[in-house]
Scaffold this motif. Sequence first.
Motif, PDB file in Angstrom:
ATOM      1  N   PHE A 188       0.588   3.899  -2.762  1.00 11.27           N
ATOM      2  CA  PHE A 188       0.068   5.164  -2.341  1.00 11.27           C
ATOM      3  C   PHE A 188       0.905   6.183  -2.329  1.00 11.27           C
ATOM      4  CE2 PHE A 188      -1.966   8.087   0.925  1.00 11.27           C
ATOM      5  CZ  PHE A 188      -2.966   8.266   0.175  1.00 11.27           C
ATOM      6  N   GLY A 189       2.139   6.085  -1.665  1.00  5.35           N
ATOM      7  CA  GLY A 189       2.910   6.970  -1.373  1.00  5.35           C
ATOM      8  C   GLY A 189       3.703   7.853  -2.265  1.00  5.35           C
TER       9      GLY A 189
ATOM     10  N   PHE B 128      -5.661   7.009  -4.914  1.00  8.19           N
ATOM     11  CA  PHE B 128      -6.365   5.922  -4.388  1.00  8.19           C
ATOM     12  C   PHE B 128      -6.688   4.863  -5.450  1.00  8.19           C
ATOM     13  CE2 PHE B 128      -6.834   8.819  -0.940  1.00  8.19           C
ATOM     14  CZ  PHE B 128      -6.632   7.966   0.046  1.00  8.19           C
TER      15      PHE B 128
ATOM     16  N   VAL C 217       0.830  -1.002  -0.108  1.00 12.94           N
ATOM     17  CA  VAL C 217      -0.143   0.001   0.201  1.00 12.94           C
ATOM     18  C   VAL C 217       0.849   1.353   0.011  1.00 12.94           C
ATOM     19  CG1 VAL C 217      -1.714   1.194   1.381  1.00 12.94           C
ATOM     20  CG2 VAL C 217      -2.138  -1.058   0.963  1.00 12.94           C
TER      21      VAL C 217
ATOM     22  N   ILE D 276      -7.904   4.909   4.799  1.00  8.33           N
ATOM     23  CA  ILE D 276      -6.666   5.664   4.481  1.00  8.33           C
ATOM     24  C   ILE D 276      -7.388   7.058   4.068  1.00  8.33           C
ATOM     25  CG2 ILE D 276      -4.696   6.235   3.192  1.00  8.33           C
ATOM     26  CD1 ILE D 276      -4.067   3.484   2.909  1.00  8.33           C
ATOM     27  N   ALA D 277      -8.162   7.060   3.312  1.00 10.09           N
ATOM     28  CA  ALA D 277      -8.866   7.998   2.816  1.00 10.09           C
ATOM     29  C   ALA D 277      -9.805   9.126   4.136  1.00 10.09           C
ATOM     30  CB  ALA D 277      -9.911   8.102   1.843  1.00 10.09           C
TER      31      ALA D 277
ATOM     32  N   LEU E 157       2.773  10.504   3.201  1.00 10.13           N
ATOM     33  CA  LEU E 157       1.965   9.604   3.780  1.00 10.13           C
ATOM     34  C   LEU E 157       0.950  10.068   4.799  1.00 10.13           C
ATOM     35  CD1 LEU E 157       4.402   6.642   4.388  1.00 10.13           C
ATOM     36  CD2 LEU E 157       3.024   6.896   2.664  1.00 10.13           C
ATOM     37  N   ALA E 158       0.658  11.330   4.575  1.00 13.63           N
ATOM     38  CA  ALA E 158      -0.445  12.008   5.314  1.00 13.63           C
ATOM     39  C   ALA E 158      -1.513  11.193   5.448  1.00 13.63           C
ATOM     40  CB  ALA E 158      -0.662  13.443   4.779  1.00 13.63           C
TER      41      ALA E 158
ATOM     42  N   TYR F 254      -8.806  -1.075   4.592  1.00 12.97           N
ATOM     43  CA  TYR F 254      -7.596  -0.221   4.823  1.00 12.97           C
ATOM     44  C   TYR F 254      -7.567   0.963   3.871  1.00 12.97           C
ATOM     45  CZ  TYR F 254      -2.579   0.488   5.209  1.00 12.97           C
ATOM     46  OH  TYR F 254      -1.361   1.031   5.476  1.00 12.97           O
TER      47      TYR F 254
ATOM     48  N   PHE G  59      -2.929   7.952   7.258  1.00 11.89           N
ATOM     49  CA  PHE G  59      -2.162   6.955   7.011  1.00 11.89           C
ATOM     50  C   PHE G  59      -1.757   6.022   8.475  1.00 11.89           C
ATOM     51  CE2 PHE G  59       2.194   4.785   7.308  1.00 11.89           C
ATOM     52  CZ  PHE G  59       1.875   3.864   6.333  1.00 11.89           C
TER      53      PHE G  59
ATOM     54  N   LEU H  46      -4.418   2.276  -5.974  1.00  8.29           N
ATOM     55  CA  LEU H  46      -4.645   1.151  -4.952  1.00  8.29           C
ATOM     56  C   LEU H  46      -5.547   0.304  -5.091  1.00  8.29           C
ATOM     57  CD1 LEU H  46      -4.389   3.185  -1.519  1.00  8.29           C
ATOM     58  CD2 LEU H  46      -2.765   1.639  -2.315  1.00  8.29           C
TER      59      LEU H  46
END
Lengths: 500, 158
Positions: free
Chosen positions: A404-405, A410, A400, B93-94, B157-158, B89, B98, A413
């Motif tokens: 994502f990073g 999204f 992930v 995240i949204a 990774l906020a 997950y 993170f 993902l």
Amino acid sequence: MNVYVDSILLLSDLRVVLAIAAGTILGLVMGALPGLTAAMTIALLIPLTFGMPPIVGIGMLLGGFCGAVAGGAIPAILLGIPGTPSSVATTLDGFPMARRGGAGRALGIAISSSFVGGMIGAILLFLVAPPIAKFALKFGPAEFFSLGVFGLVIIASVSGGSVLKGLFAGLLGLFLATVGSDPITGVLRFTGGQPALITGIALLPALIGLFAVGQVLQDLTSVRNENKDAGGANDIANAKPYWGVLWKAKRIVAGSSLIGTIVGAIPGAGGSIASFLAYDQAKRFSKTPEAFGTGHDEGLVASETANNAMAGGALIPVLTLGVPGEVATAVLMGGLTIQGVRPGPALFDQQATIAYGIFFAYFIANIFMFLIQLFGIKIFVRVLRVPPKFLTPSILMFCVIGVFGVNGNFFELWLMLGFGVLGFFLTRFGFGTAPVILGLILGSLVESNLRRGMLIFDGDWTQFLIRPISATLLLLSAVLLGLVLFQRRNDGEPAPNEAQ
Amino acid sequence: MINGRILFNLTLLICSAQGFVLARDLPPAFSPGQIGPGLFPTIVAGLGVLAMIAILIGDLRNGGNAPSSPIGRRAGLGAIAIVGLLIGYIFLIALLGFRISTALFLFLGITVCSLTTATDQTERSLTPKSFGIAALTATVITLVTYSIFTYGFGLNLA
């Protein structure tokens, strides 16, 4: 000469050296964990390399590749479970030697054999790749189209449980490569109104999904052995280089390195074939063939030398022709592409400094692989004791982060998850995942050269069949496909899961 | 008998046929002698349909039951649960960012894997101690990973 100096200067940056070392360590850790493949290692390393200058990122990926191939020997020797497919032959003599109380000696021989095999493979790569690339510079659209077809046929023939299923997986990859804006006319194809797909299916979520998420799901559903009994894991004080053993087996070292490099360079052959072939040859010409399989030095030397030499050989078709021959190098090629490097004949012409930088980085990675294993073997042995319950969620978390990073998307993902589930079923039912990724990578090469060729040849498609190199490649594809189909028909198709 | 293998083959066949139909709808080439945007995907999807039909026939001839290692009930449920957790997950995240979502995912993931991957009966039992270890491990991994990737690799990774 200047290009050599420039590439060495490129590598003199401390960050490159540190990246190679870090990649090697991560590769060794991943390789040491049964079930985690070299392909998965590279797929998980790719996101880390995004913010890095190309040569730094490439160094890390090469380190990961080298480390993962070598690391597979650790569980093969201590547990009798090969960490990677290329270390299957290592279990034959490594594990019995460890069971007899010679775990340290077995690890020491494996470490020194890996180093020597890796260095010989690197030297052969350095010597052989540039002339092949020079020859391939003569290629035009017809030849590149045929080369793409050749690459797909080869990987489809060997990676799945059945040739037909492998071919279907390759076609699936080719189809997925057409998603997005058509490069010539700009027409949108199969985007389903999703803006994120206009530029096509991103390679990174596909790579991580197919090779990391899919593999995790596969591991979760397969019968596993707990890694509790690392046979002789405490007896590793003797894990030091055994140069004397290697000198005594110098013919085996030379033969196995050559076998490893040649087999590695043949697209589709792979590491397990290289190490078994070398093992078989060593046994055939040994004065003590009866000792093979009981913990014999020569068997271990043959297997480990060959599978590490194979890694160098496997880089030859990737760098010179842009056609990876097996899964790990297919993923590595994806990583190189993401880094802005275009593997293929033009690499040595247009990005010569990078091309030779890759060679030198590969040498350094082998040296690091040797030193890190030598001084850190105790740590890598401990890795075997990490329970899967901690490993599985952690790997998925890295997947992930990796997707994502990079750009916080999204949609990618979801794409990763989709590819993960698809990869699980494709593997389970014998289709294989390598042809999908190769189709995705080679799709634009095949389509654009087909269309360009048709334009240049005024719509005369027979030009693809009458130009000598193109015709040879297409003929080779057909012959190979026929041979594999014929052989499988005679042998009976393997069970889908056996092929994995 | 329809089993997983045949069902998967049928799904791929339907997808290939759908791809073929969609590719045929793409505009033709702009000038004679050229290849339009639809020809290549049409050929690929068409070959895919043919290959899939052959695969399906082959698998049906084998009774659709070519040997494959069976998935145990516990392992199967574990895999489904892990996919479910992964879906949760991605959603979380949204919503939560993170750190919290990762810690939650790891905690639940470790718990699920404890139940499904351990071969030892005693290791499968969930005790307050095992929950504690899972929570501690999840927190430590989350914080260490967040720090390394945010401050070390500069990822957002906020």
